[in-house]
Design a protein around this motif. Sequence first.
Motif, PDB file in Angstrom:
ATOM      1  N   ALA A 184      -4.898  -6.951  -2.589  1.00 33.21           N
ATOM      2  CA  ALA A 184      -5.454  -6.192  -1.471  1.00 33.21           C
ATOM      3  C   ALA A 184      -4.573  -4.988  -1.142  1.00 33.21           C
ATOM      4  O   ALA A 184      -5.067  -3.885  -0.899  1.00 33.21           O
ATOM      5  CB  ALA A 184      -5.608  -7.100  -0.251  1.00 33.21           C
ATOM      6  N   GLY A 185      -3.252  -5.203  -1.166  1.00 35.84           N
ATOM      7  CA  GLY A 185      -2.324  -4.114  -0.847  1.00 35.84           C
ATOM      8  C   GLY A 185      -2.459  -2.959  -1.819  1.00 35.84           C
ATOM      9  O   GLY A 185      -2.463  -1.786  -1.413  1.00 35.84           O
ATOM     10  N   ILE A 186      -2.577  -3.284  -3.103  1.00 36.90           N
ATOM     11  CA  ILE A 186      -2.733  -2.214  -4.094  1.00 36.90           C
ATOM     12  C   ILE A 186      -4.039  -1.462  -3.846  1.00 36.90           C
ATOM     13  O   ILE A 186      -4.083  -0.227  -3.888  1.00 36.90           O
ATOM     14  CB  ILE A 186      -2.683  -2.798  -5.527  1.00 36.90           C
ATOM     15  N   GLY A 187      -5.098  -2.217  -3.561  1.00 38.41           N
ATOM     16  CA  GLY A 187      -6.390  -1.578  -3.268  1.00 38.41           C
ATOM     17  C   GLY A 187      -6.286  -0.654  -2.064  1.00 38.41           C
ATOM     18  O   GLY A 187      -6.738   0.497  -2.101  1.00 38.41           O
ATOM     19  N   VAL A 188      -5.657  -1.125  -1.004  1.00 43.47           N
ATOM     20  CA  VAL A 188      -5.493  -0.287   0.195  1.00 43.47           C
ATOM     21  C   VAL A 188      -4.650   0.941  -0.148  1.00 43.47           C
ATOM     22  O   VAL A 188      -4.914   2.049   0.314  1.00 43.47           O
ATOM     23  CB  VAL A 188      -4.854  -1.098   1.345  1.00 43.47           C
ATOM     24  N   GLY A 189      -3.636   0.732  -0.989  1.00 42.80           N
ATOM     25  CA  GLY A 189      -2.786   1.859  -1.396  1.00 42.80           C
ATOM     26  C   GLY A 189      -3.601   2.953  -2.055  1.00 42.80           C
ATOM     27  O   GLY A 189      -3.455   4.137  -1.737  1.00 42.80           O
ATOM     28  N   ILE A 190      -4.476   2.557  -2.978  1.00 44.65           N
ATOM     29  CA  ILE A 190      -5.304   3.554  -3.666  1.00 44.65           C
ATOM     30  C   ILE A 190      -6.163   4.311  -2.662  1.00 44.65           C
ATOM     31  O   ILE A 190      -6.324   5.527  -2.735  1.00 44.65           O
ATOM     32  CB  ILE A 190      -6.179   2.860  -4.731  1.00 44.65           C
ATOM     33  N   LEU A 191      -6.661   3.556  -1.686  1.00 43.88           N
ATOM     34  CA  LEU A 191      -7.488   4.176  -0.656  1.00 43.88           C
ATOM     35  C   LEU A 191      -6.694   5.183   0.183  1.00 43.88           C
ATOM     36  O   LEU A 191      -7.254   6.111   0.766  1.00 43.88           O
ATOM     37  CB  LEU A 191      -8.003   3.049   0.250  1.00 43.88           C
ATOM     38  N   THR A 192      -5.383   4.976   0.253  1.00 47.62           N
ATOM     39  CA  THR A 192      -4.538   5.783   1.141  1.00 47.62           C
ATOM     40  C   THR A 192      -3.987   7.038   0.454  1.00 47.62           C
ATOM     41  O   THR A 192      -3.534   7.958   1.121  1.00 47.62           O
ATOM     42  CB  THR A 192      -3.359   4.914   1.653  1.00 47.62           C
ATOM     43  N   ILE A 193      -4.027   7.049  -0.886  1.00 50.85           N
ATOM     44  CA  ILE A 193      -3.458   8.186  -1.622  1.00 50.85           C
ATOM     45  C   ILE A 193      -3.985   9.546  -1.132  1.00 50.85           C
ATOM     46  O   ILE A 193      -3.200  10.444  -0.835  1.00 50.85           O
ATOM     47  CB  ILE A 193      -3.707   8.033  -3.144  1.00 50.85           C
ATOM     48  N   PRO A 194      -5.316   9.713  -1.035  1.00 45.35           N
ATOM     49  CA  PRO A 194      -5.810  11.048  -0.653  1.00 45.35           C
ATOM     50  C   PRO A 194      -5.329  11.483   0.720  1.00 45.35           C
ATOM     51  O   PRO A 194      -5.064  12.670   0.934  1.00 45.35           O
ATOM     52  CB  PRO A 194      -7.329  10.884  -0.649  1.00 45.35           C
ATOM     53  N   LEU A 195      -5.185  10.510   1.610  1.00 44.41           N
ATOM     54  CA  LEU A 195      -4.741  10.839   2.967  1.00 44.41           C
ATOM     55  C   LEU A 195      -3.311  11.398   2.925  1.00 44.41           C
ATOM     56  O   LEU A 195      -3.032  12.466   3.480  1.00 44.41           O
ATOM     57  CB  LEU A 195      -4.782   9.556   3.806  1.00 44.41           C
ATOM     58  N   ILE A 196      -2.423  10.689   2.233  1.00 43.70           N
ATOM     59  CA  ILE A 196      -1.035  11.160   2.123  1.00 43.70           C
ATOM     60  C   ILE A 196      -1.011  12.512   1.414  1.00 43.70           C
ATOM     61  O   ILE A 196      -0.327  13.449   1.838  1.00 43.70           O
ATOM     62  CB  ILE A 196      -0.175  10.137   1.355  1.00 43.70           C
ATOM     63  N   ALA A 197      -1.793  12.605   0.338  1.00 41.98           N
ATOM     64  CA  ALA A 197      -1.775  13.844  -0.445  1.00 41.98           C
ATOM     65  C   ALA A 197      -2.216  15.022   0.411  1.00 41.98           C
ATOM     66  O   ALA A 197      -1.572  16.075   0.406  1.00 41.98           O
ATOM     67  CB  ALA A 197      -2.671  13.700  -1.670  1.00 41.98           C
ATOM     68  N   SER A 198      -3.278  14.856   1.178  1.00 42.07           N
ATOM     69  CA  SER A 198      -3.795  16.046   1.861  1.00 42.07           C
ATOM     70  C   SER A 198      -2.916  16.445   3.038  1.00 42.07           C
ATOM     71  O   SER A 198      -2.661  17.630   3.244  1.00 42.07           O
ATOM     72  CB  SER A 198      -5.265  15.866   2.244  1.00 42.07           C
ATOM     73  N   ILE A 199      -2.402  15.469   3.796  1.00 43.41           N
ATOM     74  CA  ILE A 199      -1.520  15.853   4.911  1.00 43.41           C
ATOM     75  C   ILE A 199      -0.211  16.444   4.379  1.00 43.41           C
ATOM     76  O   ILE A 199       0.286  17.450   4.881  1.00 43.41           O
ATOM     77  CB  ILE A 199      -1.229  14.662   5.842  1.00 43.41           C
ATOM     78  N   SER A 200       0.329  15.847   3.309  1.00 43.28           N
ATOM     79  CA  SER A 200       1.586  16.360   2.759  1.00 43.28           C
ATOM     80  C   SER A 200       1.396  17.750   2.176  1.00 43.28           C
ATOM     81  O   SER A 200       2.264  18.615   2.300  1.00 43.28           O
ATOM     82  CB  SER A 200       2.111  15.429   1.658  1.00 43.28           C
ATOM     83  N   ALA A 211       0.835  -1.205   0.000  1.00 39.43           N
ATOM     84  CA  ALA A 211       0.000   0.000   0.000  1.00 39.43           C
ATOM     85  C   ALA A 211       0.868   1.252   0.000  1.00 39.43           C
ATOM     86  O   ALA A 211       0.611   2.217  -0.739  1.00 39.43           O
ATOM     87  CB  ALA A 211      -0.925   0.005   1.214  1.00 39.43           C
ATOM     88  N   MET A 212       1.911   1.250   0.804  1.00 43.14           N
ATOM     89  CA  MET A 212       2.771   2.441   0.874  1.00 43.14           C
ATOM     90  C   MET A 212       3.560   2.640  -0.416  1.00 43.14           C
ATOM     91  O   MET A 212       3.790   3.761  -0.840  1.00 43.14           O
ATOM     92  CB  MET A 212       3.725   2.346   2.069  1.00 43.14           C
ATOM     93  N   VAL A 213       3.975   1.530  -1.023  1.00 43.05           N
ATOM     94  CA  VAL A 213       4.705   1.642  -2.287  1.00 43.05           C
ATOM     95  C   VAL A 213       3.806   2.267  -3.352  1.00 43.05           C
ATOM     96  O   VAL A 213       4.241   3.053  -4.186  1.00 43.05           O
ATOM     97  CB  VAL A 213       5.229   0.251  -2.734  1.00 43.05           C
ATOM     98  N   VAL A 214       2.530   1.926  -3.295  1.00 43.85           N
ATOM     99  CA  VAL A 214       1.589   2.513  -4.259  1.00 43.85           C
ATOM    100  C   VAL A 214       1.255   3.955  -3.880  1.00 43.85           C
ATOM    101  O   VAL A 214       1.282   4.868  -4.714  1.00 43.85           O
ATOM    102  CB  VAL A 214       0.293   1.671  -4.318  1.00 43.85           C
ATOM    103  N   ALA A 215       0.973   4.168  -2.602  1.00 38.27           N
ATOM    104  CA  ALA A 215       0.388   5.450  -2.194  1.00 38.27           C
ATOM    105  C   ALA A 215       1.417   6.560  -2.018  1.00 38.27           C
ATOM    106  O   ALA A 215       1.109   7.731  -2.241  1.00 38.27           O
ATOM    107  CB  ALA A 215      -0.405   5.270  -0.896  1.00 38.27           C
ATOM    108  N   THR A 216       2.641   6.210  -1.631  1.00 33.11           N
ATOM    109  CA  THR A 216       3.611   7.269  -1.343  1.00 33.11           C
ATOM    110  C   THR A 216       3.962   8.098  -2.580  1.00 33.11           C
ATOM    111  O   THR A 216       3.804   9.320  -2.553  1.00 33.11           O
ATOM    112  CB  THR A 216       4.873   6.698  -0.681  1.00 33.11           C
TER     113      THR A 216
END
Lengths: 314, 292
Positions: free
Chosen positions: A166-182, A96-101
Motif C-alpha cells: 500500500a505504501g509503495i502504491g501511495v508513493g506512486i500516487l504522490t510523485i506528481p504532487l512532489i514533482a510539481s510543487i518542487s 510512500a515518501m521513500v518512494v516519492a521523494t
Amino acid sequence: MTVTHMPHSDAELGSLSGSPRRLRREAIIKQVLFGAAIFSVVVSFLIVYALLSEAWIFMRDIDWSTTWGQIGWFPRRGIYDVPTLLVATFWVTIVAMVVATPLGLGAAVYLAEYARPGVRKILKPILEILAGIPSVVLGFFALLWIAPNVVANLGGEGGRGSILAAGIGVGILTIPLIASISEDAMKAVPDALREASAGMGARKVTTVLRVVLPAAISGLAAAMIVAVSRAMGETMVVFMAGGAADAAIFTSSPYDGSLTMTAAMASLASGTDNVVGEGLTFQSLFFVGLLLFLITLALNMLANFFVRRIREQY
Amino acid sequence: MENVVSEQQSKSPDTGTDTRRAEGPKVEGDVVFALSNVNVFYGAFRAVRDVNLQIHEQEITAFIGPSGCGKTTVLRCLNRMNDLIAIARVEGDLRYHGMDLYANGVDAVEVRRRIGMVFQKPNPFPKSIYDNVAYGPRITGMVKKKKGGDLDDIVENALRKAAIWDEAKDRLDSSALGMSGGQQQRLCIARAIATNPDVLLMDEPCSALDPIATAHIEDLMQQIKSEYSIVIVTHNMQQAARVSDRTAFFSVEVNPDSDTRTGVLVEYDHTDRIFSNPADPRTESYVTGRFG
Ligand SMILES: Nc1ncnc2c1ncn2[C@@H]1O[C@H](COP(=O)(O)OP(=O)(O)OP(=O)(O)O)[C@@H](O)[C@H]1O
Ligand SMILES: [Mg+2]
C-alpha cells in the motif's frame, strides 16, 4: 462640474448613470457568488461540527486506558487500539515518501533544470496524467502488481496486500504532487543565481546542488509536507492493498497487513449495517477522523508557512 | 569567530602569483584575447558582425556604445557564457592566450574558472557573506578543507581586494542579501576574484550603484588591474575615460534591406585617443554626446 456649455442633450447625459437593468444584473451576480462562497464555508463548518460532536461522545465515554496496548483495532467488538492505526499510517507514509521523494524531486530537477523545452512539453502532461489516475486503479495495481513483483522481491509476501504494498502504491500516487510543487519552487529561483554560479566555473550539477536546491529549500520543504499529508489522507489504495479488512491486529512490521486511520474509517463505514457494534463503534469512526483532520491541518499550516517564506525571499 | 583571521596571518597567502600564469616570464601588454571576424547569432538574428579585437593583459578595456549594440553579447563570448543561451551561436576565431576558446574539447567550465564575471545586477547567492566568497574556491577544489585555514585567508583576501572587508568582517556569517546594493556588488567582485582568475569581465558593474559605491569599485579596479586583465562594459563615458586603458566603441548598423539591427565594432584604440582624437566620426559624435 458644469456641463451647460456642452452641445449634448439631457437625454444623452442621462445615459452616464448606466442602465438600471445592467446594474441590477451585476448586483444579482455578486449575490449569487457570495452565496456560493458562504455555502462552502457553512458546509465546512457543518462537517467539522459533525466530526467534533460524535468524536466528543467517544472521547467522553471511552475508557482511555483501552485505547492503547490492546491486541489490535476491532471496532465492532469494542477494541479500539489507536496505536495499531497510527503505526500503520506511519509506515505507509514513510514508505510512500521513500518512494516519492527521490522520484518526485528527481523529476522536478530534470524538468526545471535540464529538460529542453520540447521534452518538457511532453513530460509535464504525462506527469499530470499520473496525477489524475483514480486511486482505486492504483489500489488495484498495488494489490495485483506491486505485491507480487515488488514486495515479494523485498522479502514480503506477494500473494496478498500489505502495508508495504500500500505504501509503495501511495508513493506512486504522490510523485506528481512532489514533482510539481518542487518544480515551481525551483523555477522561482532567479536565473541570475544560475548565471552567477556558472560564471564561477560551476558545473550544472554543482549549480543545482549548491545554489538552486538550497535557494528553493522552503518550497521543497512545503512539497514534502504537502506530500506527507496527502499520503496520510490517501484512502482507497491502503483500503484495497493494505492487507486487512475491517479489523487489524497490532503490528510494527510493514510486511504485515494492517489498517491505517483512513482504511479503518473506510472499512467501518463501508458495510450496510450502519456501523453497528459495541457501544462506541460508530463514534470511533469520528474520533479517528478528527485525529486525521488535526494532523493534516497542522501539516498544511506548516506547508503554508514555508510557501510564504519563499515568496518573501526574493 | 573562527572565520576572522588575524592581521598577521592574512598577508601570508600570496594570491597574486597565479600558478596558471606563472610559466615563463610575462611580457608587458601580452594579448589575452584575440578576436577575428567574430559573429554572434541569436537564432537566425545576427546580433554582432565581424568583430576584430585584441585585449591586452594587465589593462582595463572598456566596451562602450548605444544600447543593443552587442556589448554584453561580445563580453559573454569571452568566457563562453553564451553557451547558456540555447539559441546563441558564435562564429569566428576567439583566442585566449593563443588557444581557440571554441575548439572541440574545450570545456566551458574550465574557461569560466580562468575568466571570472561580474554581472550588471548584483547577484549574491542567498547564503552567508563568507559562503558567497568561498563558493568558487570550494567548488573548484582550490582548498582541501571546506572550512577554516586556507579558505579563511582566501575569503579575507578577496574581501580586502574588493574593498568590502571592513564592512563585512563582523558579519561574515550573516546573509549577503542583507547588504546594500553597492556592498552586494563589491561582494560579487570579491566572489569573482576569490578563485584568482586570469581575467575579470564586468558587465555594467556600477549601473545599479550610487556615485560613492561607483568610486569604490573604480578604485578597486585600478588596484587589481596589475593582477587581472579587466574588460568592462559601461554606459558611463566618464567612467570609461577615467578607468580604462583602451576603449572599444560599438554601434548599431541598420540593415536597410531586412530592417535588422546588427552590432559592429566601430573603433578600438587607446582610451585617450578615442576620447580626444577618434578616427571615426561616429565615435566622435557618440563620445561628445551628440548621438545616443
Ligand atoms: N538572449 C537573447 N536572445 C535573443 N536576442 C538577444 C539575447 N540577448 C541579446 N539579444 C539581442 O542581441 C542584441 C545585442 O544585445 P546586447 O545585450 O549584447 O546589447 P548591449 O550592447 O549589451 O545593450 P545594453 O547596453 O542595453 O546592455 C540586441 O538586439 C538584443 O536584442
Ligand atoms: Mg548589456
